[in-house]
Every structure is written in C-alpha cells, then in structure tokens.
Design an enzyme around this catalytic site. Structure first.
Site, mmCIF file in Angstrom:
data_model
loop_
_atom_site.group_PDB
_atom_site.id
_atom_site.type_symbol
_atom_site.label_atom_id
_atom_site.label_comp_id
_atom_site.label_asym_id
_atom_site.label_seq_id
_atom_site.Cartn_x
_atom_site.Cartn_y
_atom_site.Cartn_z
ATOM 1 N N TYR A 1 0.832 -1.204 0.000
ATOM 2 C CA TYR A 1 0.000 0.000 0.000
ATOM 3 C C TYR A 1 0.866 1.252 0.000
ATOM 4 O O TYR A 1 0.665 2.160 -0.808
ATOM 5 C CB TYR A 1 -0.932 -0.016 1.218
ATOM 6 N N ASP B 1 -10.718 9.233 5.661
ATOM 7 C CA ASP B 1 -9.453 9.976 5.531
ATOM 8 C C ASP B 1 -9.768 11.454 5.339
ATOM 9 O O ASP B 1 -10.190 11.855 4.263
ATOM 10 C CB ASP B 1 -8.678 9.427 4.324
#
Lengths: 124, 124
Positions: free
Chosen positions: A14, A38
C-alpha cells in the site's frame, strides 16, 4: 485472520502504491465493500469504486512514499509513513498514521487515516 | 470534541506517565467507563478500576518512555512511542502505535494498542 506477515506485506504494498501506483492499483488492495475514512472524523467512503475515485486525486501527481513503522495486531495494523507530493503550488509532505483491518485474503476492509491539516508541511 | 491541542497534551501526559507514573496516575487520564484493548485483538478491559490494575503490572518496574509522533484527528489520536522497561530478566523495548478516543473533557474513553510479541526487543 490473516498472518501478521501477510498484513505487513499488504501495508508495504500500500505504501509503495501510494508513492508510485495508479488509483486502480491502490484500490485493488481493498476488499469490494471496504470503507475509507481519511482523515478520521470525515464521512467514510464505501466501496472500491468510491475508493478508486478518492485516490484518482493524486494519481497524476509526482509522489514519493516511505514506510516508517508498522505494527500488526489481530486482524489489524497501524502504520506510520511519509508521503511527499509535488503539487502545482510546490511539494508538500505529511507523515500520517493509518489504521487498517484485513479480511482472510489479506484485502483491506477498512482504512482510517490520522492526520490534520497542520501536519502537512511544505517541502523543498 | 476536544481541541487537537488538548488531545496532543493528554497523549504527551500519557506517554510521560507510562515512563514515570504510578498506575493510579495513568488510570486518572481515563474516563470512568473507558475501555482498554492491549494488544489489539485481546479482550478489552472496561472501567478505571480494571485499567489501574492493568498498569499496576509495570508500576514497580523502572521505565523510560518517549513520544515519537502523534496525529490528532476528530475526537481521536494515533501515536507512535517507545517504552523501555527494566525487568528481572533484562531490559526490553517496544515501540507500539496506540489509538485513543477522548471525551469533551479530554479524558481517554478508549485505548487500543497495536503491537505484537515480535515487536518486543531486548535492550541493553
């Protein structure tokens, strides 16, 4: 529950994809119905389509990323990383701490990113 | 929601107390009905009494702690820190990543500690 080594590998993939990958490549690390929050406190996105769209915002910017530390526990991981992004207004750098959960296959089922605007620094 | 500066101060007080404080002092940073999951994946403890008992295990050991990074977001924080503990079998060091939530008064309402036994290292 995935093995800790699998979790750490997915986190490394990631962070690498955040630095060099396209939106579809990053989103492919997520489960189909995963959620993404986020930063933490914002309305979570749900589903790989919405998640790919989220990452498309950075897709065409030049970026670099580096994993600082990862801690796997249970079906989860927390990790500290650095990402530097070249924007039209100059380079910016942030070192978020993210928390993820994973399914049996090692796909990300949720991501929550801990950072605030004051953690974003101009970089040269 | 507490101000980010309040959250960061409580995290700093927590990490300092982990290094030098007694169990009651550490537990006093928690709300009365807070939960503690250490490590993530274990059965959470609930209530300040159980939390004080948890920290009593380290109370009489010589310790040092250091905050590496803290990220506040919403009513939450994630932070990376180091703790070194002198045990009868030698010194051990671990650098967990913890996630906490906070109430209006800045008391910790939940703590989740991300680390695994393989993150614990012998130190000299």
């Amino acid at each position: 529950m995935p093995e800790p080594s699998v979790i750490r590998d997915v986190v490394a993939s990631y962070v690498k994809a955040i630095g060099t990958g396209g939106a579809a490549e990053i989103a492919a690390l997520y489960a189909e119905d995963a959620t993404l929050e986020d930063p933490v406190g914002s309305e979570p996105l749900r589903g790989r389509g919405a998640i790919a769209e989220f990452y498309s915002a950075i897709e065409n910017l030049r970026r670099e990323s580096e994993l600082i530390a990862v801690r796997a526990a249970g079906d989860s991981a927390a990790f500290h990383f650095r990402v530097r992004t070249e924007t039209p207004d100059g380079a910016v750098e942030v070192e978020p701490i993210d928390v993820m959960t994973f399914d049996e296959a090692g796909r990300i089922t949720s991501m929550r990113a801990f950072w605030s605007p004051e953690d974003v620094q101009s970089a040269s």
